[in-house]
Design a protein around this motif. Structure first.
Motif, PDB file in Angstrom:
ATOM      1  N   MET A 158       0.854  -1.186   0.000  1.00 49.41           N
ATOM      2  CA  MET A 158       0.000   0.000   0.000  1.00 49.41           C
ATOM      3  C   MET A 158       0.888   1.232   0.000  1.00 49.41           C
ATOM      4  N   HIS A 159       0.735   2.077  -1.015  1.00 54.71           N
ATOM      5  CA  HIS A 159       1.481   3.329  -1.102  1.00 54.71           C
ATOM      6  C   HIS A 159       0.580   4.474  -0.631  1.00 54.71           C
ATOM      7  N   PRO A 160       0.956   5.197   0.427  1.00 57.16           N
ATOM      8  CA  PRO A 160       0.136   6.332   0.873  1.00 57.16           C
ATOM      9  C   PRO A 160       0.426   7.571   0.036  1.00 57.16           C
ATOM     10  N   TRP A 161      -0.445   8.547   0.144  1.00 58.73           N
ATOM     11  CA  TRP A 161      -0.221   9.845  -0.490  1.00 58.73           C
ATOM     12  C   TRP A 161       0.179  10.843   0.588  1.00 58.73           C
ATOM     13  N   GLY A 162       1.138  11.696   0.261  1.00 59.42           N
ATOM     14  CA  GLY A 162       1.491  12.800   1.142  1.00 59.42           C
ATOM     15  C   GLY A 162       2.113  12.405   2.462  1.00 59.42           C
ATOM     16  N   PHE A 163       2.716  11.236   2.528  1.00 58.37           N
ATOM     17  CA  PHE A 163       3.337  10.794   3.782  1.00 58.37           C
ATOM     18  C   PHE A 163       4.672  11.513   3.964  1.00 58.37           C
ATOM     19  N   PRO A 164       5.010  12.007   5.168  1.00 58.71           N
ATOM     20  CA  PRO A 164       4.191  12.002   6.379  1.00 58.71           C
ATOM     21  C   PRO A 164       3.479  13.332   6.653  1.00 58.71           C
ATOM     22  N   GLU A 165       3.690  14.350   5.809  1.00 59.81           N
ATOM     23  CA  GLU A 165       3.154  15.683   6.111  1.00 59.81           C
ATOM     24  C   GLU A 165       1.634  15.679   6.205  1.00 59.81           C
ATOM     25  N   ASP A 166       0.979  15.118   5.188  1.00 55.36           N
ATOM     26  CA  ASP A 166      -0.479  15.057   5.184  1.00 55.36           C
ATOM     27  C   ASP A 166      -0.890  13.705   4.619  1.00 55.36           C
ATOM     28  N   PRO A 167      -0.634  12.631   5.379  1.00 58.08           N
ATOM     29  CA  PRO A 167      -0.770  11.283   4.821  1.00 58.08           C
ATOM     30  C   PRO A 167      -2.217  10.843   4.613  1.00 58.08           C
ATOM     31  N   LYS A 168      -2.440  10.212   3.457  1.00 58.18           N
ATOM     32  CA  LYS A 168      -3.725   9.604   3.144  1.00 58.18           C
ATOM     33  C   LYS A 168      -3.469   8.172   2.667  1.00 58.18           C
ATOM     34  N   GLN A 169      -4.334   7.264   3.094  1.00 56.35           N
ATOM     35  CA  GLN A 169      -4.146   5.863   2.761  1.00 56.35           C
ATOM     36  C   GLN A 169      -4.412   5.609   1.283  1.00 56.35           C
ATOM     37  N   GLY A 170      -3.570   4.758   0.691  1.00 55.68           N
ATOM     38  CA  GLY A 170      -3.789   4.337  -0.681  1.00 55.68           C
ATOM     39  C   GLY A 170      -4.525   3.007  -0.713  1.00 55.68           C
ATOM     40  N   GLU A 171      -4.612   2.406  -1.897  1.00 60.54           N
ATOM     41  CA  GLU A 171      -5.271   1.112  -2.059  1.00 60.54           C
ATOM     42  C   GLU A 171      -4.262  -0.018  -1.874  1.00 60.54           C
ATOM     43  N   TRP A 172      -4.696  -1.090  -1.238  1.00 55.12           N
ATOM     44  CA  TRP A 172      -3.846  -2.273  -1.134  1.00 55.12           C
ATOM     45  C   TRP A 172      -3.802  -2.982  -2.481  1.00 55.12           C
ATOM     46  N   ARG A 173      -2.605  -3.342  -2.901  1.00 58.26           N
ATOM     47  CA  ARG A 173      -2.381  -4.030  -4.171  1.00 58.26           C
ATOM     48  C   ARG A 173      -1.516  -5.273  -3.940  1.00 58.26           C
ATOM     49  N   GLU A 174      -1.472  -6.135  -4.958  1.00 53.56           N
ATOM     50  CA  GLU A 174      -0.592  -7.304  -4.889  1.00 53.56           C
ATOM     51  C   GLU A 174       0.522  -7.156  -5.911  1.00 53.56           C
ATOM     52  N   ILE A 175       1.721  -7.548  -5.506  1.00 57.35           N
ATOM     53  CA  ILE A 175       2.906  -7.452  -6.358  1.00 57.35           C
ATOM     54  C   ILE A 175       3.239  -8.815  -6.927  1.00 57.35           C
ATOM     55  N   SER A 176       3.511  -8.879  -8.208  1.00 60.05           N
ATOM     56  CA  SER A 176       3.850 -10.152  -8.846  1.00 60.05           C
ATOM     57  C   SER A 176       5.336 -10.445  -8.729  1.00 60.05           C
ATOM     58  N   VAL A 177       5.717 -11.625  -9.179  1.00 60.06           N
ATOM     59  CA  VAL A 177       7.114 -12.051  -9.141  1.00 60.06           C
ATOM     60  C   VAL A 177       7.986 -11.121  -9.983  1.00 60.06           C
ATOM     61  N   CYS A 178       7.428 -10.597 -11.054  1.00 54.42           N
ATOM     62  CA  CYS A 178       8.186  -9.691 -11.926  1.00 54.42           C
ATOM     63  C   CYS A 178       7.972  -8.216 -11.584  1.00 54.42           C
ATOM     64  N   GLY A 179       7.244  -7.944 -10.489  1.00 54.17           N
ATOM     65  CA  GLY A 179       7.104  -6.571 -10.035  1.00 54.17           C
ATOM     66  C   GLY A 179       5.949  -5.798 -10.621  1.00 54.17           C
ATOM     67  N   ASP A 180       5.004  -6.466 -11.296  1.00 54.27           N
ATOM     68  CA  ASP A 180       3.814  -5.767 -11.778  1.00 54.27           C
ATOM     69  C   ASP A 180       2.819  -5.633 -10.625  1.00 54.27           C
ATOM     70  N   VAL A 181       1.870  -4.707 -10.779  1.00 57.35           N
ATOM     71  CA  VAL A 181       0.925  -4.381  -9.711  1.00 57.35           C
ATOM     72  C   VAL A 181      -0.478  -4.808 -10.120  1.00 57.35           C
ATOM     73  N   TYR A 182      -1.148  -5.555  -9.224  1.00 61.18           N
ATOM     74  CA  TYR A 182      -2.489  -6.064  -9.501  1.00 61.18           C
ATOM     75  C   TYR A 182      -3.436  -5.747  -8.349  1.00 61.18           C
ATOM     76  N   SER A 183      -4.729  -5.668  -8.659  1.00 60.62           N
ATOM     77  CA  SER A 183      -5.726  -5.577  -7.596  1.00 60.62           C
ATOM     78  C   SER A 183      -5.715  -6.895  -6.821  1.00 60.62           C
ATOM     79  N   LEU A 184      -6.316  -6.891  -5.635  1.00 63.37           N
ATOM     80  CA  LEU A 184      -6.253  -8.061  -4.775  1.00 63.37           C
ATOM     81  C   LEU A 184      -7.086  -9.209  -5.328  1.00 63.37           C
ATOM     82  N   ARG A 185      -6.649 -10.432  -5.018  1.00 65.68           N
ATOM     83  CA  ARG A 185      -7.455 -11.608  -5.330  1.00 65.68           C
ATOM     84  C   ARG A 185      -8.676 -11.648  -4.409  1.00 65.68           C
ATOM     85  N   ASP A 186      -9.636 -12.514  -4.739  1.00 66.96           N
ATOM     86  CA  ASP A 186     -10.834 -12.638  -3.908  1.00 66.96           C
ATOM     87  C   ASP A 186     -10.475 -13.047  -2.494  1.00 66.96           C
TER      88      ASP A 186
END
Length: 438
Positions: A198-226
């Motif tokens: 999960m990458h936040p926005w504006g950390f740490p001055e004005d932090p906002k939570q980002g979306e949780w994602r899954e990272i593949s073996v080759c470093g690509d970014v995917y939405s979460l599995r069920d």
């Protein structure tokens, strides 16, 4: 690989720091102390010699048992000289991607294994994905969980990849593993329990939570599995990157890590600053309204054992007291609330505040002593509920609003200092100290 001493004091080897990984839940130190590769935090320094790797040759083995090509490739794979990733597509076909040396990157590996390829040994954190009563359950963290690859030249970008190379310098994705061929032809896959980021926005001055994602073996970014180990991958998150940012969270299904960049740490509070805040708080001579005794937070070396002058608080209202036996509730109330008291208070349940009659957990207060977890250097005015860890208002609000992975598909906010699930909302309370009456 650095020796434990070089990890803390790289000296003349190369003192450039990429950043640090901090395991949530340990408040600065493992129960048995930070030793070698087993520690609550791990600093990544530029290595004396680059050890990064990058994909090179791809081999498709249509008949792994008989093919001469297969035998030569498997000999190379087992030589412990070349790194490789093997994707078993079926019993009759395996794709092997060889990796070559990359003199522009450094690679650091993280996992449960204590074998030499692992730079940072991470064990399951009680209270993160497991309930404290289930501490004997098998670990859900992979032996070779993930790897971080850092650019040796500016801007020193650190990227995360699922899975790590084993002692034979290989990664094997078996027939049952989730894997696929991308439109551009390169192979990719996911590990059993996945590596979430999960990458936040504006950390740490004005932090906002980002979306949780899954990272593949080759470093690509995917939405979460069920579910955490579901067979179908999520959707490709177009435009999103595996590059870690200051404040990024990495979850290994059993432990959650915080990434702080070297630059971010320069602006974070230090242990010396946190101790100065403790001394300033103690200098105000807060008193117990019942016993009229002076309270004081213990110093860092004694911050994990109860002391006579330890501050306690009623978490329903925030009134701070010393330890006393006033306000015990009937047994039926204790049973109703025993699951939510947390924090190891030892009081057996809910208590009634003698100042305002609020009923709730009554626990000792502990200062948060892991500086990297703070989003500012503010005064320790708030406590997490129900554990009683104390830190600044902005810090407590940020973590109380940050859901962390729990189990196979759930998320919940937890205290970053001890990984106790938070009660609420809001999951925290403003502390009310009484000053000296003289």
């Amino acid at each position: 690989m650095f020796s434990p001493n070089q990890l803390e004091h790289p000296g003349s080897i190369d003192a450039l720091k990429y950043g640090e990984l901090i395991i949530l839940g340990y408040n600065g130190s493992l129960p048995g102390g930070n030793r070698g590769r087993k520690r609550s935090h791990f600093a990544l320094y530029r290595r004396a010699n680059a050890n990064g790797v990058k994909p090179s040759t791809v081999h498709i083995l249509s008949n792994p048992q008989d093919s001469k090509l297969s035998k030569s490739v498997l000999q190379a794979v087992n030589s412990k000289i070349h790194h490789s990733i093997a994707y078993t597509m079926s019993r009759s076909q395996t794709v092997v991607v060889e990796y070559s040396h990359d003199d522009e990157t450094d690679m650091f590996q993280i996992g449960r294994s204590t074998e030499s390829p692992i730079d940072f040994v991470v064990m399951d954190t009680t209270g993160s994905t497991k309930d404290s009563e289930d501490s004997s359950a098998p670990s859900t963290i992979s032996r070779f969980a993930c790897r971080i690859v850092c650019q040796r030249s500016p801007p020193y970008t650190a990227r995360i990849y699922a899975a790590g190379f084993d002692t034979s310098k290989n990664i094997f994705l078996g027939e049952k593993a989730t894997k696929w061929k991308n439109p551009d032809g390169h192979m990719d896959g996911l590990t059993t329990n996945g590596v979430l980021v999960m990458h936040p926005w504006g950390f740490p001055e004005d932090p906002k939570q980002g979306e949780w994602r899954e990272i593949s073996v080759c470093g690509d970014v995917y939405s979460l599995r069920d579910t955490r180990s579901g067979p179908a991958r999520g959707q490709l998150a177009h435009g999103e990157s595996s590059a870690l940012e200051d404040g990024s969270l990495v979850d290994l299904c059993g432990a959650t890590l915080l990434w702080r960049t070297a630059e971010g740490l320069l602006h974070a509070p230090t242990l010396r600053h946190l101790d100065a805040l403790r001394l300033e708080l103690n200098a105000g001579r807060p008193q117990c309204p019942v016993g009229l005794s002076t309270l004081a937070f213990p110093s860092l070396p004694r911050s994990h054992s109860l002391e006579e002058r330890q501050p306690w608080a009623y978490l329903a209202c925030g009134h701070v007291h010393g330890r006393h036996d006033w306000g015990q509730r009937p047994e039926r109330h204790r049973e109703e609330s025993s699951s939510g008291s947390g924090g190891g208070s030892g009081t057996g349940g809910r208590r009634e505040c003698p100042l305002c009659r609020s009923v709730g957990p009554y626990v000792p207060l502990w200062l948060g002593y892991e500086p990297a977890l703070y989003v500012d250097a503010g005064a320790p005015t708030h406590a997490f509920v129900p554990c009683g860890h104390v830190c600044s208002e902005r810090t407590v609000r940020y973590w109380a609003e940050t859901p962390l992975p729990h189990g196979t598909h759930a998320f919940r906010p937890t205290c970053p200092f001890c990984s106790a699930p938070l009660s609420g909302p809001p999951g925290h309370v403003r502390l009310i100290f009484q000053g000296p009456v003289d």
